[in-house]
Design a protein around this motif. Structure first.
Motif, PDB file in Angstrom:
ATOM      1  N   ILE A   1     120.034   7.388 -72.429  1.00 47.46           N
ATOM      2  CA  ILE A   1     120.597   7.477 -73.774  1.00 47.46           C
ATOM      3  C   ILE A   1     119.871   8.115 -74.813  1.00 47.46           C
ATOM      4  N   SER A   2     120.447   9.190 -75.542  1.00 46.67           N
ATOM      5  CA  SER A   2     119.861   9.982 -76.501  1.00 46.67           C
ATOM      6  C   SER A   2     120.148   9.161 -77.862  1.00 46.67           C
ATOM      7  N   LEU A   3     118.966   8.439 -78.357  1.00 50.03           N
ATOM      8  CA  LEU A   3     118.899   7.751 -79.548  1.00 50.03           C
ATOM      9  C   LEU A   3     119.344   8.671 -80.910  1.00 50.03           C
ATOM     10  N   ILE A   4     119.063   9.910 -80.769  1.00 49.24           N
ATOM     11  CA  ILE A   4     119.603  10.751 -81.772  1.00 49.24           C
ATOM     12  C   ILE A   4     121.026  10.835 -81.953  1.00 49.24           C
ATOM     13  N   GLU A   5     121.528  11.393 -80.749  1.00 45.65           N
ATOM     14  CA  GLU A   5     123.113  11.559 -80.534  1.00 45.65           C
ATOM     15  C   GLU A   5     124.031  10.304 -80.500  1.00 45.65           C
ATOM     16  N   MET A   6     123.087   9.191 -79.918  1.00 43.69           N
ATOM     17  CA  MET A   6     123.840   8.081 -79.526  1.00 43.69           C
ATOM     18  C   MET A   6     124.861   8.326 -78.559  1.00 43.69           C
ATOM     19  N   LYS A   7     124.564   9.043 -77.568  1.00 42.47           N
ATOM     20  CA  LYS A   7     125.362   9.368 -76.318  1.00 42.47           C
ATOM     21  C   LYS A   7     124.574   9.053 -74.952  1.00 42.47           C
ATOM     22  N   ALA A   8     125.296   8.425 -73.915  1.00 41.84           N
ATOM     23  CA  ALA A   8     124.703   8.203 -72.750  1.00 41.84           C
ATOM     24  C   ALA A   8     125.082   9.453 -71.846  1.00 41.84           C
ATOM     25  N   TYR A   9     124.161   9.641 -70.709  1.00 44.77           N
ATOM     26  CA  TYR A   9     124.528  10.602 -69.724  1.00 44.77           C
ATOM     27  C   TYR A   9     123.889  10.331 -68.386  1.00 44.77           C
ATOM     28  N   LYS A  10     124.632  10.359 -67.349  1.00 45.05           N
ATOM     29  CA  LYS A  10     124.259  10.183 -65.899  1.00 45.05           C
ATOM     30  C   LYS A  10     124.135  11.651 -65.523  1.00 45.05           C
ATOM     31  N   TYR A  11     123.592  11.541 -64.216  1.00 49.94           N
ATOM     32  CA  TYR A  11     123.097  12.733 -63.622  1.00 49.94           C
ATOM     33  C   TYR A  11     123.509  12.850 -62.165  1.00 49.94           C
ATOM     34  N   VAL A  12     124.451  13.842 -61.683  1.00 47.33           N
ATOM     35  CA  VAL A  12     125.124  14.088 -60.548  1.00 47.33           C
ATOM     36  C   VAL A  12     124.476  15.346 -59.980  1.00 47.33           C
ATOM     37  N   ASN A  13     123.115  15.322 -59.104  1.00 50.84           N
ATOM     38  CA  ASN A  13     122.710  16.612 -58.472  1.00 50.84           C
ATOM     39  C   ASN A  13     121.904  17.260 -59.533  1.00 50.84           C
ATOM     40  N   GLY A  14     121.564  16.640 -60.563  1.00 49.52           N
ATOM     41  CA  GLY A  14     120.715  17.127 -61.571  1.00 49.52           C
ATOM     42  C   GLY A  14     121.670  17.607 -62.745  1.00 49.52           C
ATOM     43  N   LYS A  15     122.817  17.453 -62.748  1.00 47.90           N
ATOM     44  CA  LYS A  15     123.773  18.147 -63.952  1.00 47.90           C
ATOM     45  C   LYS A  15     124.242  16.659 -64.399  1.00 47.90           C
ATOM     46  N   PRO A  16     124.017  16.955 -65.995  1.00 48.63           N
ATOM     47  CA  PRO A  16     124.600  15.669 -66.927  1.00 48.63           C
ATOM     48  C   PRO A  16     126.058  15.580 -67.008  1.00 48.63           C
ATOM     49  N   GLU A  17     126.314  14.249 -67.120  1.00 48.00           N
ATOM     50  CA  GLU A  17     127.805  14.103 -67.254  1.00 48.00           C
ATOM     51  C   GLU A  17     127.498  13.133 -68.234  1.00 48.00           C
ATOM     52  N   GLU A  18     128.405  13.290 -69.499  1.00 46.37           N
ATOM     53  CA  GLU A  18     128.568  12.046 -70.577  1.00 46.37           C
ATOM     54  C   GLU A  18     129.246  10.877 -70.084  1.00 46.37           C
ATOM     55  N   VAL A  19     128.747   9.660 -70.207  1.00 44.60           N
ATOM     56  CA  VAL A  19     129.466   8.582 -69.996  1.00 44.60           C
ATOM     57  C   VAL A  19     129.535   7.425 -71.263  1.00 44.60           C
ATOM     58  N   PRO A  20     130.359   6.439 -71.221  1.00 39.78           N
ATOM     59  CA  PRO A  20     130.684   5.620 -72.137  1.00 39.78           C
ATOM     60  C   PRO A  20     129.087   4.932 -72.463  1.00 39.78           C
ATOM     61  N   MET A  21     128.812   4.796 -73.549  1.00 35.05           N
ATOM     62  CA  MET A  21     127.501   4.072 -73.938  1.00 35.05           C
ATOM     63  C   MET A  21     127.501   2.619 -73.632  1.00 35.05           C
ATOM     64  N   PRO A  22     126.527   2.070 -72.727  1.00 37.30           N
ATOM     65  CA  PRO A  22     126.400   0.733 -72.244  1.00 37.30           C
ATOM     66  C   PRO A  22     126.215  -0.081 -73.492  1.00 37.30           C
ATOM     67  N   GLU A  23     126.339  -1.507 -73.252  1.00 36.30           N
ATOM     68  CA  GLU A  23     126.283  -2.407 -74.116  1.00 36.30           C
ATOM     69  C   GLU A  23     124.833  -2.276 -74.751  1.00 36.30           C
ATOM     70  N   ILE A  24     124.528  -2.119 -76.095  1.00 36.56           N
ATOM     71  CA  ILE A  24     123.483  -2.086 -76.698  1.00 36.56           C
ATOM     72  C   ILE A  24     122.763  -3.515 -76.681  1.00 36.56           C
ATOM     73  N   ASP A  25     121.745  -3.763 -76.186  1.00 31.48           N
ATOM     74  CA  ASP A  25     120.948  -5.069 -76.347  1.00 31.48           C
ATOM     75  C   ASP A  25     120.003  -4.950 -77.309  1.00 31.48           C
ATOM     76  N   HIS A  26     119.395  -5.933 -77.625  1.00 25.46           N
ATOM     77  CA  HIS A  26     118.271  -6.012 -78.924  1.00 25.46           C
ATOM     78  C   HIS A  26     117.440  -5.072 -78.877  1.00 25.46           C
ATOM     79  N   ARG A  27     116.939  -4.846 -77.676  1.00 26.57           N
ATOM     80  CA  ARG A  27     115.575  -4.057 -77.434  1.00 26.57           C
ATOM     81  C   ARG A  27     116.125  -2.510 -77.949  1.00 26.57           C
ATOM     82  N   LEU A  28     117.409  -2.114 -77.654  1.00 30.33           N
ATOM     83  CA  LEU A  28     117.854  -0.896 -77.966  1.00 30.33           C
ATOM     84  C   LEU A  28     118.047  -0.678 -79.486  1.00 30.33           C
ATOM     85  N   GLN A  29     118.832  -1.936 -79.970  1.00 25.90           N
ATOM     86  CA  GLN A  29     118.772  -1.833 -81.631  1.00 25.90           C
ATOM     87  C   GLN A  29     117.513  -1.824 -82.296  1.00 25.90           C
TER      88      GLN A  29
END
Length: 686
Positions: A175-203
């Motif tokens: 999760i990029s906290l600047i963009e507020m976007k989440a990325y997963k990696y397939v063979n080293g390549k980023p793919e944007e995915v829905p943001m997971p539920e933000i828990d208190h730690r992330l907040q």
């Protein structure tokens, strides 16, 4: 490579503990930006930065490597520094030449001593800092545990900007906290995915970033406390300001091996770390000793620093140069401010690992290399201005060993080869003990000297082995005696005759003190110098173990001479005989060298170190607090007890400790130890 300017150049030292992933990260970044065609591996010896045969053989970095890459129109010089403490010279060179320091921390091992030392060095030199927590592809990696360590050790400057989201101890996305976007990696390549539920730690992390950004600018401060959220651009601007000022240390994460998080790290290097131009100026001193500022501007007079040297037996020295102001061009003739001599510039090359490429010039903020200069590491080169930059402040070489050439008569070759290597690595120090007649080599540790031996053999064709350094004991006397020395020899023709009475007594002088109190011309005055010379030559070899005799006063009180047979040689010999007769009667004892020791250790190791010093016959004089969590112990200790002290300090403190040791005086050796020292000396001289 095309020409870049200070506003589009960044110099980043990649530093951290050994095996924390520095070289792997540099290799991955070079490959990700297209600066290298294939992805090398440390295990295979195929990385760009670890190209030296010693590095390939050992699988570790032993010296600093410069690896340039281009990302979004910006030239980034990655300075891959060694993590092993034995090769800390490369770390000090890299941090000195960089504007920013990127710390690598293993998500598995956590924040180890090497990272802490690199962080302190960066802060001491006012460098911007960032952290990459790597190896998150490993099962036992724990980013949030490492993050807590970072906050505890490095304080409130720590500001995570990329964090992992894990399930069942496996990273699902970043999760990029600047963009507020989440990325997963397939063979080293980023793919944007829905943001997971933000828990208190992330907040809490998001709030912490906003607070850190608010502190960097008045307008942002007002906006934050009015309840408004920052835009993406404002977050980037605020973090960039905070990084430049040293108030923020952004934390990234991922895996250099799989490529996860590398694109986000590259974004951070591009957006958040300062350029050479932004670093603005360096402090220097003019000939009057006054501090002046050198601006990073290519239109200014030339000011450059030699921050690393490579000794090559075929090409000669290769000097790595960072230009602070102005530009360095082939054919220019800057003045070396250290020697006052003019340096003639030949071909200028861009260095990338072991590869070299011609450069038209080195502009302000950039790094290049020039061959066959007489300049040494730390020298300042100037043209059109006279200033001296701060050099490279290396750690002290505290691990000393004796040198044993492989063949007799090669002592000179060995000393020349060690001095040549010391041009490349100033933490290698050559010395010669004139009392023990032993050649000495000092470094930062056993592995350091092992690599030095290997390099000297491969580069200069000279072989030698190591031995324990011989302790330079001395001898003195404790009683006053009066003895006769008489030399008489008749062999046909003129004979030889010399007769002296000499009083020997202790005194405080380190050198032999000679006086004469002869009455009535018993020994003619013209023979006094011969008597003194005979005594001084004899005192070079003690009667107990052959060590020099000190603290002696010799008074010539009487004697006799022959008008024909007496000569300077006969009186010199008579004085020597008096020495050999009198010193054994004067209570001879051995003196051992005593060193003044200042050892810095973590507070938790203080008790263990005190106990060790007591075991080694040391006397603790006092303790004082050092940096946070450390204590300096001051003591006096016999030099004979310090041969392995460097290794002891490193093992006891896991590399966090350091010490200085210098000879201060000689004291009488305890009687129960004399026999072993005398036996060892006789065995060595037999």
């Amino acid at each position: 490579m095309k020409q870049y300017h200070a506003s589009t150049i960044k110099n980043i030292a990649v530093a951290g503990h050994g095996s924390s992933g520095k070289t792997t990260l540099v290799e991955a970044l070079l490959h990700a930006t297209g600066s290298s065609e294939r992805l090398g591996r440390v295990e295979d010896g195929t990385t760009v930065s670890d190209w030296d045969p010693e590095e390939i053989k050992r699988g570790i970095s032993v010296s600093l490597s410069v690896c340039p890459m281009v990302f979004r129109g910006c030239k980034i010089n990655l300075l891959d520094t060694p993590g092993q403490f034995d090769f800390a010279a490369g770390l000090y060179e890299g941090v000195r030449a960089a504007e920013s320091v990127l710390l690598t921390v293993s998500g598995k091992s956590g924040v180890t001593v090497g990272a802490q030392k690199a962080y302190r060095l960066a802060k001491k030199q006012n460098k911007a800092t960032a952290v990459f927590v790597g190896k998150l592809d490993r099962e036992s990696a724990d980013f949030y545990k490492v993050l807590e360590q970072l906050k505890t050790l490095f304080g409130p400057t720590i500001c995570p900007v990329v964090v992992p989201y894990s399930e069942n101890h496996k990273v699902q996305c970043y999760i990029s906290l600047i963009e507020m976007k989440a990325y997963k990696y397939v063979n080293g390549k980023p793919e944007e995915v829905p943001m997971p539920e933000i828990d208190h730690r992330l907040q809490g992390l998001i709030t912490a970033i906003s607070e850190a950004v608010a502190e960097t600018d008045e307008e942002l401060f007002e906006k934050y406390f009015s309840g408004e959220e920052f835009t993406n651009a404002e977050l980037v601007m605020g973090i960039h300001k905070g990084v430049k000022s040293g108030d923020i240390t952004p934390v990234y994460c991922g895996s250099a091996l799989t490529g996860e998080g590398l694109d986000l790290l590259l974004d951070g290097l591009d957006m958040l770390l300062p350029t050479a131009k932004e670093s603005a100026m360096e402090a220097a001193k003019n000939p009057a000793g006054e501090e002046v500022a050198v601006l990073c501007d290519e239109d200014r007079p030339l000011t450059a620093l030699v921050f690393k040297t490579v000794a090559d037996p075929f090409v000669g020295k290769l000097s790595f140069i960072k230009v602070i102001g102005g530009k360095l061009q082939p054919g220019s003739a800057p003045v070396n401010m250290t020697t006052g001599q003019t340096e003639k510039m030949g071909k200028i090359v861009l260095i990338s690992g072991k590869q070299q490429e011609d450069m038209p010039q080195i502009v302000a903020g950039d790094i290049g290399a020039v061959a066959k200069l007489s300049a040494n590491t730390g020298d300042t080169l100037c043209q059109g201005v006279e200033v001296t930059l701060a050099g490279v402040d290396y750690p002290a070489a505290t691990f000393q060993r004796g040198v044993v050439p492989a063949a007799k008569g090669e002592e000179s070759k060995v000393s020349q080869a060690i001095r040549r290597l010391a041009e490349e690595d100033p933490t290698i120090v050559y010395g010669h003990n004139h009392e023990t007649h032993q050649q000495l080599i000092s470094g930062l540790g056993e592995q350091h000297l092992d690599v030095a031996i290997s390099k000297i053999k491969s580069k200069f064709g000279v072989s030698f082995t190591l031995a324990d350094p011989i302790v330079a004991y001395r001898e003195t006397i404790r009683k006053k005696v009066k003895v006769q020395g008489k030399y008489k020899k008749q062999s046909g023709g003129h004979g030889q005759f010399g007769d002296v009475w000499i009083e020997f007594e202790p005194c405080d002088s380190e050198d032999l003190v000679f006086e004469e109190k002869v009455v009535g011309g018993a020994v003619p005055k013209n023979f006094f110098p011969a008597v003194e010379k005979g005594l001084r030559e004899a005192a070079k070899t003690g009667v107990l173990a052959g060590y020099p005799t000190v603290g002696i006063k010799a008074t010539l009180v009487d004697g006799s001479y022959h008008p024909v047979d007496s000569s300077e040689m006969s009186f010199k010999t008579a004085a020597s005989l008096a020495y050999k007769e009198g010193i054994p009667q004067a209570g001879p004892v051995l003196l051992e060298p005593i060193g003044s020791l200042a050892v810095t250790v973590p507070d938790a190791c203080t008790g263990d170190m005190m106990g060790e010093l007591n075991k080694r016959r040391g006397r603790v004089l006092g303790m004082s607090p050092a940096e946070e969590g450390e204590t300096v112990i001051e003591a006096e200790i016999p030099m004979s007890e310090t041969a392995d002290f460097s290794t002891l300090v490193r093992q006891m403190t896991q590399g966090a400790g350091e010490f200085t040791l210098e000879l201060v005086r000689y004291e009488q050796l305890p009687g129960q130890l004399e026999a072993a020292v005398i036996a060892a000396a006789k065995a060595r001289n037999s």
